[in-house]
Design a protein around this motif. Structure first.
Motif, PDB file in Angstrom:
ATOM      1  N   ALA A 410       0.824  -1.210   0.000  1.00 57.10           N
ATOM      2  CA  ALA A 410       0.000   0.000   0.000  1.00 57.10           C
ATOM      3  C   ALA A 410       0.855   1.255   0.000  1.00 57.10           C
ATOM      4  N   ASP A 411       1.924   1.263   0.781  1.00 59.15           N
ATOM      5  CA  ASP A 411       2.789   2.446   0.842  1.00 59.15           C
ATOM      6  C   ASP A 411       3.491   2.669  -0.494  1.00 59.15           C
ATOM      7  N   ARG A 414       0.959   4.001  -3.042  1.00 60.00           N
ATOM      8  CA  ARG A 414       0.612   5.408  -2.791  1.00 60.00           C
ATOM      9  C   ARG A 414       1.682   6.333  -3.358  1.00 60.00           C
ATOM     10  N   GLU A 442      -5.562  -6.009  -3.320  1.00 56.19           N
ATOM     11  CA  GLU A 442      -6.455  -4.919  -2.907  1.00 56.19           C
ATOM     12  C   GLU A 442      -5.718  -3.582  -2.964  1.00 56.19           C
ATOM     13  N   GLU A 443      -4.380  -3.630  -2.937  1.00 58.32           N
ATOM     14  CA  GLU A 443      -3.570  -2.402  -2.892  1.00 58.32           C
ATOM     15  C   GLU A 443      -2.923  -2.072  -4.236  1.00 58.32           C
TER      16      GLU A 443
END
Length: 552
Positions: A410-411, A414, A442-443
């Protein structure tokens, strides 16, 4: 290539010889036959002698190391100029790295100190290399592998100091099958057109020998116990898929095998088009590259752009502008490019990172984990990738190596998306990531499975350990089940899942991977025709049946 059954998981290095021959681990597909020639051994170090002129011995040390480095750079230039095959650039990079090791001022200083302490040049070089080897071997992982490279450099330097021929490749004046206990990167990278195939007693599926053999399109078998006991000139045949070595074939039989293989390669080279099963199910065929020089026609894009080659052996990180130029060159020449961010750390040491030694580098700061201590390295790289994509309008995807948790994914996503990079993914190289593939998706937008490291971590087997080659065989059911779990998560999420490890270029495994649900295969350019042909021979249901059999 003839249709092959799905092989059983790898044959251990101590497997009994097949009737009339030997059996090892096939690591580069194809067949060849001819007289075998063994590698010349290292020089014999004579008893130490008194040093009458230390200045003269110091000069010998310097000249020996300089000669080794110069020879490696000459081989590197020849590899760059090589037009046949697609392994020249990988070979040149390896040779350049070895030349820098031979040029190491600390190594030279230590050898010169040995002379000042009373050793002759040959013994001073031997002692200095041995101390450096012990220090690297103690670190394990990639650094431990580099310790074996030092052995080859030592033998060459000592030979130079003694004034005897350097160890290395035979030159019989006719085509031959090269047989060795193991091959150094320098020897593998410098192979000439007269080498028909490679067979080694040691090594594994992800060794330099295996990777460069596949890049050159040479049939290769490793972990073949007892093969060096055969006499030079013995005719053998090599099957780089099954790992079988037949001994005592006739000249006529050898000529027939070579003719059949030549006609098969010509047939495969004439194929074209996207990857498809016999009933039209698409499986993208992509390339693994280190720079724009590795690009070749015949594939559907780049599935793995190894950007670490831009960072190797640098005392300072490449600048933003330098990175933009390198990425732009690739983006302008390929339709779709998946860029892997820097895959480095203690197991692939980069001087500018300044990372301290670790007790277990394979389990330490590597891949995306470098971002924990030096986030600016990733930030600059993402900025450069985004700028190159904007400048070219390329379909640039980016993925991070050595991702373990959904939070890491996720990081990374982003930060990449904040720079306007539209397709963001991660590599699956550890079991924890494979077991959470659905959470990762999901990320991020896609997954790419690196089977080389995933094998190492799944089986707790060092990918460079010669006695564990069978555990690193990508046809192992446990590994394939992890691949299948990732592919199923991708199907459920409607997102692509590819394979970019060495398994992707195996024409025997390609239908199995397609049957597991993998949507793309990324490989060395030379492997594309055989993989395309292997997929076209089977319907999707036949691929699925092969997958069920392979994971049972």
């Amino acid at each position: 290539m003839p249709d092959e059954a799905v092989p059983a998981p790898g044959t251990p290095a101590d497997a009994p010889a097949a009737p009339g021959g030997f059996t090892g681990l096939g690591v580069s597909p194809g067949r060849a036959a001819g007289p075998l020639m063994r590698m010349a051994g290292p020089p014999v170090l004579p008893p130490a002698r008194p040093v009458a002129d230390a200045g003269a011995e110091l000069a010998v040390v310097g000249k020996a190391l300089e000669a080794v480095a110069a020879d490696l750079r000459r081989r590197s230039a020849a590899a760059h100029d090589r037009t046949s095959g697609s392994g020249g650039d990988d070979a040149a990079e390896i040779l350049d790295a070895l030349a820098m090791m031979a040029d190491d001022p600390m190594l030279r200083e230590e050898a010169e100190q040995g002379v000042r302490d009373g050793l002759d040049a040959a013994h001073a070089l031997d002692a200095a290399f041995n101390r450096h080897r012990e220090a690297l071997a103690a670190l394990g992982g990639y650094l431990g592998e580099r310790a074996a490279d030092l052995d080859d450099l030592k033998h060459r330097a000592v030979a130079g100091a003694l004034g005897v021929p350097m160890p290395g490749l035979p030159a019989p004046g006719h085509p031959y099958v090269l047989v060795a206990e193991d091959l150094s990167p320098a020897d593998t990278a410098g192979l000439g057109a007269d080498v028909l195939a490679l067979v080694t007693e040691k090594g594994g599926p992800t060794s330099h020998t295996a990777i460069l053999a596949r890049g050159r399109g040479l049939p290769a078998v490793v972990a073949c116990a007892g093969i060096t006991e055969l006499a030079d000139g013995t005719y053998i045949s090599v099957n780089g898929v099954s790992g079988e070595i037949a001994v005592g074939v006739t000249e006529a039989e050898a000529a027939r095998i070579l003719d059949e293989e030549s006609r098969e390669r010509a047939r495969l080279a004439a194929t074209s088009g996207p990857g498809r099963t016999a009933d039209g199910h698409p499986v993208k065929l992509l390339l693994n590259i280190g720079s724009a020089a590795d690009l070749r026609p015949g594939a559907e894009g780049v599935g793995l752009f190894r950007t670490e080659f831009l960072f190797l052996d640098r005392k300072q990180a490449p600048s933003f502008e330098e990175q933009v130029a390198a990425y732009t060159e690739v983006f302008r020449q390929a339709e779709q490019v998946v860029v892997r961010t820097l895959d480095a750390g203690t197991d692939k040491p980069l001087p500018f990172l300044g990372l301290p030694p670790e007790h277990n580098p394979a389990l330490g700061i590597r891949g995306l984990r470098v971002d924990r201590v030096l986030p600016e390295v990733l930030d600059t790289q993402l900025d450069a990738i985004a700028e190159a994509a904007r400048a070219t309008g390329a379909d640039a995807w980016v993925m991070a190596p050595m991702v373990t948790t959904p939070a890491e994914a996720a990081d990374f996503a982003r930060r990449a998306r904040a720079r306007g990079i539209g397709r963001v993914g991660v590599m699956v190289e550890v079991p924890a990531a494979a077991l959470q593939a659905d959470r990762l998706l999901e990320e991020v937008d896609f997954l790419s499975i690196g089977t080389n490291d995933l094998s190492q971590y799944t089986f707790a087997a060092d990918r460079q350990h010669p006695g564990l080659a069978d555990l690193l065989d990508p046809s192992q059911p446990a590994l394939l089940r992890l691949v299948g779990a990732c592919a199923e998560a991708g199907r459920a999420a409607g997102k692509p899942v590819g394979v970019c490890g060495e398994a992707a270029g195996d024409p025997v495994l390609a239908p199995v991977l397609a049957g597991l649900g993998v949507t793309s295969l990324s490989m060395a350019p030379v492997c594309v025709p055989a993989v395309r042909d292997a997929l076209a021979r089977h319907t999707l249901e036949e691929c699925r049946e092969r997958a069920r059999t392979a994971t049972a």
